[in-house]
Design an enzyme around this catalytic site. Structure first.
Site, PDB file in Angstrom:
ATOM      1  N   HIS A  76      67.385  27.245 -40.588  1.00 53.64           N
ATOM      2  CA  HIS A  76      66.344  27.471 -39.597  1.00 53.64           C
ATOM      3  C   HIS A  76      66.377  26.343 -38.562  1.00 53.64           C
ATOM      4  O   HIS A  76      67.004  25.313 -38.780  1.00 53.64           O
ATOM      5  CB  HIS A  76      64.956  27.445 -40.246  1.00 53.64           C
ATOM      6  CG  HIS A  76      64.755  28.381 -41.381  1.00 53.64           C
ATOM      7  ND1 HIS A  76      64.135  29.594 -41.239  1.00 53.64           N
ATOM      8  CD2 HIS A  76      65.076  28.279 -42.699  1.00 53.64           C
ATOM      9  CE1 HIS A  76      64.068  30.205 -42.414  1.00 53.64           C
ATOM     10  NE2 HIS A  76      64.638  29.422 -43.324  1.00 53.64           N
ATOM     11  N   GLU A 113      65.328  23.552 -42.707  1.00 56.08           N
ATOM     12  CA  GLU A 113      64.943  23.495 -41.295  1.00 56.08           C
ATOM     13  C   GLU A 113      65.669  22.332 -40.627  1.00 56.08           C
ATOM     14  O   GLU A 113      65.715  21.224 -41.169  1.00 56.08           O
ATOM     15  CB  GLU A 113      63.434  23.267 -41.150  1.00 56.08           C
ATOM     16  CG  GLU A 113      62.563  24.414 -41.606  1.00 56.08           C
ATOM     17  CD  GLU A 113      62.377  25.498 -40.544  1.00 56.08           C
ATOM     18  OE1 GLU A 113      62.983  25.385 -39.455  1.00 56.08           O
ATOM     19  OE2 GLU A 113      61.613  26.436 -40.830  1.00 56.08           O
ATOM     20  N   HIS A 168      68.545  32.165 -39.940  1.00 56.69           N
ATOM     21  CA  HIS A 168      67.325  32.976 -39.947  1.00 56.69           C
ATOM     22  C   HIS A 168      67.476  34.190 -39.028  1.00 56.69           C
ATOM     23  O   HIS A 168      67.012  35.283 -39.340  1.00 56.69           O
ATOM     24  CB  HIS A 168      66.145  32.105 -39.503  1.00 56.69           C
ATOM     25  CG  HIS A 168      64.818  32.608 -39.957  1.00 56.69           C
ATOM     26  ND1 HIS A 168      63.642  32.027 -39.549  1.00 56.69           N
ATOM     27  CD2 HIS A 168      64.457  33.617 -40.788  1.00 56.69           C
ATOM     28  CE1 HIS A 168      62.622  32.667 -40.098  1.00 56.69           C
ATOM     29  NE2 HIS A 168      63.095  33.636 -40.859  1.00 56.69           N
ATOM     30  N   ASP A 215      66.627  31.629 -34.619  1.00 53.05           N
ATOM     31  CA  ASP A 215      67.128  30.334 -35.085  1.00 53.05           C
ATOM     32  C   ASP A 215      68.195  30.470 -36.175  1.00 53.05           C
ATOM     33  O   ASP A 215      68.207  31.476 -36.867  1.00 53.05           O
ATOM     34  CB  ASP A 215      65.956  29.469 -35.560  1.00 53.05           C
ATOM     35  CG  ASP A 215      65.147  30.098 -36.687  1.00 53.05           C
ATOM     36  OD1 ASP A 215      64.786  31.290 -36.591  1.00 53.05           O
ATOM     37  OD2 ASP A 215      64.872  29.399 -37.676  1.00 53.05           O
TER      38      ASP A 215
END
Length: 194
Positions: A35, A123, A162, A172
């Site tokens: 992400h 992330e 993602h 993303d």
């Protein structure tokens, strides 16, 4: 590397526990979802991402925060622009990162949903247009290698973005993410550990 742990917490990461997780309903970890996040959008640094993942985001600090403060989301790890890793959820637990999504599992020859059940979420602090840093790619490759050792069902073919699992909702990690460079770094780390 002395990064290996036996309890789902990576020794190289700073630990910040998120309440937004629960037990995995199945005994499987076989997918890694990448992400990108920046809070506020397009701005880097600060503590807003950690605040979001720990349900402490102050709505009055930025107009955008009022739109997302109600969300109960998390990821297993966050990789900051300088390569610092922050771990929010034990990798043996289910983090709430994938949302409504589906993924073609080539091994099982079927589409799968409820991806949080068997996936890991990382992330990267960034957005769709700003190139990610070399420090981020290096940290991502290192933690990915650790995860692949820890979870034998996870390999380089089971890493996705993602945007690939939720293409109508998400973009993303975006076109700024250099997949080729990431896989080069991952291959180098893998060879160095042999």
């Amino acid at each position: 590397m002395n990064d290996q742990t036996h309890d789902g917490w990576w020794g190289r990461a700073r630990r910040v526990d998120s309440p937004n997780c629960d037990a995995r309903p199945i005994d499987e970890v076989s997918l890694l979802v990448l992400h990108a996040i920046s809070l506020p959008p397009g701005q880097f640094s600060g503590d807003a991402i950690e605040a979001l993942f720990t349900n402490q985001l102050a709505m009055d600090q930025h107009p955008f925060f009022a739109e997302i403060a109600h969300l109960r989301v998390s990821a297993h790890l966050l990789i900051r622009r300088d390569g610092e890793c922050v771990q929010f959820v034990n990798t043996d637990q289910r983090a709430w990162h994938a949302g409504r999504s589906c993924w073609w599992d080539g091994r099982a020859m079927q589409w799968r949903q409820t991806l949080n059940d068997f996936s890991l979420g990382i992330e990267l602090e960034g957005d769709d247009i700003t190139p990610f840093t070399k420090a981020q790619y290096h940290a991502l490759a290192e933690v990915t290698q650790w995860l692949m050792v820890r979870y034998p069902a996870l390999d380089a073919s089971r890493i996705t973005g993602h945007a690939h699992i939720a293409p109508l909702r998400k973009t993303d990690p975006g076109p700024a993410f250099d997949w080729a460079y990431f896989y080069q770094r991952l291959a180098k780390i893998h060879l160095d550990t042999l």
